[in-house]
Design an enzyme around this catalytic site. Structure first.
Site, mmCIF file in Angstrom:
data_model
loop_
_atom_site.group_PDB
_atom_site.id
_atom_site.type_symbol
_atom_site.label_atom_id
_atom_site.label_comp_id
_atom_site.label_asym_id
_atom_site.label_seq_id
_atom_site.Cartn_x
_atom_site.Cartn_y
_atom_site.Cartn_z
ATOM 1 N N ASP A 158 -6.277 0.823 0.831
ATOM 2 C CA ASP A 158 -6.393 1.088 2.260
ATOM 3 C C ASP A 158 -7.767 0.612 2.728
ATOM 4 O OD1 ASP A 158 -8.184 2.967 1.321
ATOM 5 O OD2 ASP A 158 -7.184 4.698 2.230
ATOM 6 N N LYS B 6 0.832 -1.202 0.000
ATOM 7 C CA LYS B 6 0.000 0.000 0.000
ATOM 8 C C LYS B 6 0.867 1.252 0.000
ATOM 9 C CE LYS B 6 -1.528 2.364 3.366
ATOM 10 N NZ LYS B 6 -2.128 2.910 4.601
#
Length: 291
Positions: A180, A162
């Protein structure tokens, strides 16, 4: 004396009717929403891409909401953003970057001093360990520069896919999907994936959209998740893509009540109207309720 026998006719007893319409309604099972027809993969992809186009109209200024001026600052800010808000990170990083503008400076920081600087961002001990580790790795292995390859970024302490995709997409222009909590939640609500694991969500979504859209798609979906499609109570009745969403009805569907749930600025309050940042040069987006 003649005895008369009286026959008693049994009467069928019926249940008493409810005393009010409200009581009757209480005894009536709630009507179920009509079942949706199965959707082909091709239809899902068309719907998904239309959602992306609609979100582009609503959030033409979608962008990373972390403040940064170079790849190192973005990398540090993204590591700090775990389990806290971007607003809190943006309040924390000015003092940090003033003292540690480079990986070499941060790697040389006293751990206790660094902990104090980033304490407002939460989990400061673990984050201090990650920041010292990644700064030392940048100094020793990459000449003090943030690398522009995924495999190099994820080799740094505290950096996962991420964080790496955030840095690649916004500091290097390399397309990436940032999964996320907001992105994963909306991807499942939109029917793009059924996966919970972020890497599997990323893989599923990557098959739906062209690579050129990945970075901006991430920003748009995250913007929508923060402002409209909340975790506990999405504002379905004020959502501009409600007709395209298979999860419509999970949240508040009354338009007036839904409008009170909207949050439009980072750190905004319920009921604020949709507006771009003050320095955004483009057109403002129309209020969701007007679309």
């Amino acid at each position: 004396m003649k005895t008369t026998t009286v026959k008693r006719t049994a009467t069928k007893t019926t249940a008493a009717a409810p005393k009010s319409a409200k009581a009757a309604a209480a005894k009536t099972p709630a009507a179920k929403a009509p079942a949706r027809k199965p959707e082909s993969r091709a239809a899902m992809i068309r719907r998904a891409r239309r959602i992306n186009r609609e979100l582009a109209e609503v959030y033409p200024y979608a962008h990373p909401e972390l403040d940064f001026t170079n790849p190192f600052e973005l990398l540090v800010a993204t590591v700090l953003s775990a389990q806290t808000t971007d607003l809190r990170v943006n309040q924390t990083t000015p003092a940090l970057f003033a003292l540690c503008p480079t990986p070499e400076d941060m790697a040389a920081m006293d751990p206790e001093r660094l902990e104090e600087l980033i304490r407002p961002a939460g989990f400061f001990r673990a984050k201090t360990k990650s920041l010292l580790g990644l700064s030392a790795a940048l100094r020793d292995r990459f000449g003090g520069e943030v690398p522009g390859r995924l495999e190099d970024l994820v080799s740094l302490p505290g950096v996962g896919r991420k964080t790496a995709n955030v840095v690649l997409g916004n500091a290097f222009g390399v397309p990436g999907i940032t999964v996320d909590t907001h992105f994963g939640r909306l991807a499942r609500r939109f029917g793009w994936t059924t996966q919970e694991d972020p890497e599997k969500v990323e893989a599923d979504v990557a098959e739906i959209f062209p690579k050129s859209e990945w970075t901006m798609l991430s920003h748009r979906v995250v913007f929508h998740g923060r402002r409209v499609c909340h975790s506990r109570k999405p504002a379905c009745g004020a959502c501009p893509i409600a007709p395209l969403c298979p999860s419509y009805g999970e949240g508040e569907t009354d338009p007036e009540k839904a409008k009170k749930l909207l949050k439009y600025e980072m750190g905004g309050q319920p009921g604020q109207r949709l507006r771009p940042p003050a320095d955004y040069p483009g057109r403002p987006a129309a209020p969701l309720a007007a679309r």
